[in-house]
Design a protein around this motif. Structure first.
Motif, PDB file in Angstrom:
ATOM      1  N   LEU A 161       0.564  -1.012   0.045  1.00 27.29           N
ATOM      2  CA  LEU A 161       0.295  -0.187  -0.016  1.00 27.29           C
ATOM      3  C   LEU A 161       0.970   1.035  -0.182  1.00 27.29           C
ATOM      4  CD1 LEU A 161      -2.432  -1.341   2.630  1.00 27.29           C
ATOM      5  CD2 LEU A 161      -2.977  -0.823   0.466  1.00 27.29           C
ATOM      6  N   ALA A 164       2.668   1.635  -3.493  1.00 28.21           N
ATOM      7  CA  ALA A 164       1.685   2.768  -4.832  1.00 28.21           C
ATOM      8  C   ALA A 164       1.787   4.319  -4.364  1.00 28.21           C
ATOM      9  CB  ALA A 164      -0.232   2.066  -3.689  1.00 28.21           C
ATOM     10  N   THR A 170       1.315   2.138  -8.696  1.00 30.28           N
ATOM     11  CA  THR A 170       0.409   2.362  -8.688  1.00 30.28           C
ATOM     12  C   THR A 170      -0.528   1.440  -8.347  1.00 30.28           C
ATOM     13  OG1 THR A 170      -0.402   1.497 -10.535  1.00 30.28           O
ATOM     14  CG2 THR A 170      -0.383   3.919 -10.756  1.00 30.28           C
ATOM     15  N   TYR A 171      -1.621   1.454  -7.444  1.00 25.16           N
ATOM     16  CA  TYR A 171      -2.194   0.166  -6.859  1.00 25.16           C
ATOM     17  C   TYR A 171      -2.736  -0.701  -8.458  1.00 25.16           C
ATOM     18  CZ  TYR A 171      -3.961   3.211  -2.853  1.00 25.16           C
ATOM     19  OH  TYR A 171      -3.180   3.577  -1.699  1.00 25.16           O
ATOM     20  N   TRP A 175      -1.062  -4.702  -7.659  1.00 28.18           N
ATOM     21  CA  TRP A 175      -2.513  -5.552  -7.898  1.00 28.18           C
ATOM     22  C   TRP A 175      -3.028  -6.131  -9.141  1.00 28.18           C
ATOM     23  CZ3 TRP A 175      -2.247  -2.995  -3.373  1.00 28.18           C
ATOM     24  CH2 TRP A 175      -1.842  -3.953  -1.784  1.00 28.18           C
ATOM     25  N   VAL A 186      -8.768  -1.529  -8.028  1.00 32.60           N
ATOM     26  CA  VAL A 186      -7.872  -1.243  -7.366  1.00 32.60           C
ATOM     27  C   VAL A 186      -6.985   0.497  -7.442  1.00 32.60           C
ATOM     28  CG1 VAL A 186      -7.178  -3.612  -7.161  1.00 32.60           C
ATOM     29  CG2 VAL A 186      -5.839  -2.205  -8.842  1.00 32.60           C
ATOM     30  N   ASP A 187      -7.230   0.214  -8.217  1.00 33.28           N
ATOM     31  CA  ASP A 187      -6.526   2.090  -8.387  1.00 33.28           C
ATOM     32  C   ASP A 187      -7.544   3.275  -7.733  1.00 33.28           C
ATOM     33  OD1 ASP A 187      -4.073   2.471  -9.110  1.00 33.28           O
ATOM     34  OD2 ASP A 187      -5.217   2.064 -11.651  1.00 33.28           O
ATOM     35  N   ILE A 189      -8.415   2.525  -3.790  1.00 38.38           N
ATOM     36  CA  ILE A 189      -8.365   2.009  -3.146  1.00 38.38           C
ATOM     37  C   ILE A 189      -8.160   3.556  -2.222  1.00 38.38           C
ATOM     38  CG2 ILE A 189      -6.398   1.044  -1.043  1.00 38.38           C
ATOM     39  CD1 ILE A 189      -6.384  -1.419  -3.240  1.00 38.38           C
ATOM     40  N   THR A 435      -5.525  -0.044   6.526  1.00 34.64           N
ATOM     41  CA  THR A 435      -5.725   0.628   4.922  1.00 34.64           C
ATOM     42  C   THR A 435      -7.014   2.121   6.108  1.00 34.64           C
ATOM     43  OG1 THR A 435      -5.989  -1.693   3.961  1.00 34.64           O
ATOM     44  CG2 THR A 435      -6.187   0.331   2.686  1.00 34.64           C
TER      45      THR A 435
END
Length: 695
Positions: A161, A164, A170-171, A175, A186-187, A189, A435
């Motif tokens: 995390l 990223a 980036t996320y 992932w 996921v972007d 998040i 998170t």
């Protein structure tokens, strides 16, 4: 798992009945400097009475840790013929062990050769580690074990995390492909939205989640009346969402599929390519095709974890590396199955006179929901703090449906049938909190709080939030704060750190804590016994109606009354289950993670309910004439007080019982939960709470 439990009892079975008085002197445990495949030397001989104790139960020799074994470490253990049976005869060794320790015949090849090297190597190290006090000829049993890693999935996922947030990743570049099989967004998040915002009384009056998950309309009206009569118009409640990655299943496999690793196990790769030039060359070619420098990977594989997540690697024969994808310290980051918009409740001062003193992240207890924060949040807001709360997975609004909900059935979260899922329900909860902490920091850094009720929040980089966890929330909180505060680098740490933490009515060594709980012990024992093959499953048909008050407790006691030997069967079954459960749970257990939290020196407050029947203060084992920890062996690491001792906390007591009760009421009122205190009764104690605050 990537090793044995660091806290569970070790049980060695013998034929016959053992003599307890000779047990202690017969056991030697030594910590090694290296794996047996390396160049191990004795590092430390553990001390009886300080590090462990030994007891017997029939033919079982039971070794109970008094402190946990070090994580990711190597240990050897030996039992000598000074151990006697009930007739005072020395125990002997098995025929197979005798053949392996014998020096009269040396096996040159095959599985017996490696087994013999292991046995004789361990015996040599035992003899060396004790300075000859335990000669090899006296050893009748020996073993070597590696302990598992602790907290690595939380720490490594946090690192991804954090990665990223850099310019390089980036996320979605972390992932990717197989690490995001459902193409989750996921972007997104960490993105936060802030929706409905109004006075505390208005929001609560319209919040039907309170009456669905917490209590009834009468209690809700009472909470509102207490607020409007004491501090009207002072608290604003905002509802919103935060996007959190979900690493578990929500469909048909929700209760059977644990976390899946997003990467090939580095241990499997290393084992395959070491001393095999063809495999190493083939693996290097694949790294190059993925734009990964093979030299950098081979020098430090873990440093390239973010690059290999989601990628598939094959061997020379075309078969795939690591098809099982089990989470270990060598493959610690889970696959993202979805990204969830998780609802939050945010409490802030309505008319702040300046900057807030800080932010509190709160986590509720098991079978509860974020809405129990309505009971206490205004106390913290009155002291110039904001409070934010989310539901734990499978709780409240995050229930998968009305049946797949811990609010309906605690076993939906506390999954006794598939222990890795039970563990990962816990790890998901912890990663949600980590998170959420990051999302608050990144949103603030991007200017996303300036038009919200958190506009006057000081920089979270310089004034990190506090954490408060009640019951399960505290159990989740210890590993959460420990791994969140474990250093990555100064830039990343600013997005994850907590200033301090309060854990109220929490405890450690989860498996024995549950078995020793008056509330949960009968529920766990009942469900374990149903599948244990001891006749309980056929017996329960006539013992009552499921769902009735004390149904499980009554069935268990009736089963005991039918045959005196049934109690021993229940206790033995629980001992086996407890070992298995704790082995799975160790990596995410508060007790095992407490070492990290203590070493980091994060300020911690703990509180407990005297003789708590939900999260026990201690688990002393069966106590004659009581139902206290009835179905569990003595467990010196389980409960609230062992966790507090592990954290190195100072006990605060009072000579006056009245003073002690008042202090206790203050602690309770800060974090009321229906599992530990009736909400209505707690609200009637508010005058005491106000006196406590004023003093």
């Amino acid at each position: 798992m990537d090793g044995w439990s660091t806290t569970a009892n070790l049980t060695i079975p013998f034929d016959g009945v053992l003599d307890a008085t000779t047990a202690a002197a017969s056991v030697t445990i030594i910590k090694l400097t290296d794996k047996l495949t390396g160049t191990p030397l004795p590092e430390k001989t553990l001390t009886y009475g300080m590090d462990y104790v030994v007891s017997t139960s029939g033919g079982n020799l039971i070794i109970t840790p008094l402190i946990d074994f070090e994580a990711s470490s190597e240990y050897i253990i030996a039992v000598t013929n000074s151990l006697k049976d009930s007739t005072s005869a020395s125990v002997g060794m098995s025929q197979s062990y005798a053949s392996l320790k014998s020096t009269s015949r040396i096996y040159e090849s095959g599985s017996l050769a490696s087994a013999q090297q292991l046995v004789q190597g361990v015996e040599t190290l035992i003899q060396a580690g004790t300075g000859g006090a335990v000669p090899a000829q006296d050893i009748v049993y020996s073993a070597w074990f590696t302990t598992q890693s602790v907290g690595e999935t939380l720490y490594a996922t946090k690192a991804m995390l954090a990665q990223a947030q850099s310019d390089e990743y980036t996320y979605s570049t972390i992932w990717k492909e197989g690490a995001n099989p459902n193409n989750a967004a996921v972007d997104t998040i960490g993105q936060m939205t802030f929706g409905d915002s109004d006075d505390f009384a208005v929001i609560l009056a319209a919040d039907d989640n309170f009456t669905k998950y917490i209590s009834n309309e009468t209690v809700r009206s009472f909470v509102i009346s207490q607020y409007t009569s004491a501090t009207p118009g002072t608290v604003t409640v905002t509802k919103g969402t935060v996007n959190l990655p979900y690493y578990l299943e929500t469909g048909a496999d929700w209760s059977t599929q644990p976390f899946e690793s997003g990467s090939t196990s580095l241990a499997i790769v290393t084992n395959t390519i070491t001393d095999n030039e063809a495999e190493q060359s083939h693996f290097a070619e694949q790294l190059i095709s993925y734009n990964i420098d093979p030299n950098e990977f081979f020098a430090d594989p873990a440093s390239k974890l973010q690059d290999i997540l989601g990628l598939i690697f094959t061997k020379v024969d075309g078969s795939r590396y690591d098809t099982d994808r089990i989470i270990t310290q060598y493959s610690p980051v889970p696959v993202v199955k979805s990204v969830e918009a998780v609802n939050f409740l945010l409490y802030t001062p309505t008319n702040p006179t300046g900057a807030l003193d800080g932010l509190v992240i709160y986590q509720h207890g098991i079978t509860s929901a974020k809405e129990n924060s309505y009971f206490f949040a205004n106390n913290l807001v009155a002291n110039n703090y904001a409070v934010i709360a989310i539901d734990a997975p499978i709780h409240g609004e995050r229930s998968l449906d009305d049946q797949r909900s811990a609010n309906t059935n605690v076993l939906a979260y506390m999954n006794l049938s598939v222990l890795p899922v039970a563990r990962d329900n816990i790890r998901q909860s912890m990663l949600d909190l980590i998170t959420l902490r990051m999302a608050l920091g990144t949103t603030q850094a991007a200017g996303g709080l300036t038009t919200t009720s958190l506009a006057v929040l000081p920089s979270l980089a310089t004034t990190p939030p506090s954490f408060i966890g009640h019951s399960l929330g505290g159990i989740l909180g210890v590993p959460t704060v420990a791994q969140a505060n474990r250093t990555l680098n100064s830039a990343a740490d600013a997005f994850f750190s907590f200033k301090n933490a309060s854990f109220v009515n929490a405890g450690g060594q989860i498996s024995n804590l549950l078995l020793g709980s008056e509330s949960f012990g009968p529920v766990v024992t009942h469900n374990v016994a149903l599948a244990a093959g001891i006749g309980y499953d056929s017996f329960v048909a006539g013992c009552g109606t499921p769902g009735e008050t004390d149904y499980e407790k009554n069935c268990l006691e009736a089963f005991e009354a039918e045959d005196p030997s049934n109690y021993s069967k229940l206790l033995s079954t629980n001992a086996q289950f407890g070992f298995a459960a704790q082995t799975v749970l160790d990596t995410a257990d508060p007790y095992t993670n407490a070492t990290v939290l203590k070493d980091i020196a994060t300020p911690v407050y703990m509180g407990q309910v005297l003789s708590d029947d939900t999260v026990p203060n201690n688990v002393p084992g069966p106590m004659p004439g009581t139902t206290v920890s009835k179905y569990v062996l003595p467990s010196p690491l389980a409960g609230t007080e062992p966790l507090a001792a592990k954290l190195g906390l100072t006990d605060i007591t009072a000579s006056s019982g009245l003073v002690q009760k008042r202090l206790h009421s203050c602690a309770l009122m800060m974090l009321v939960n229906t599992q530990h205190l009736c909400p209505l009764k707690a609200l009637q104690m508010q005058p005491i709470m106000r006196k406590c605050r004023s003093k």
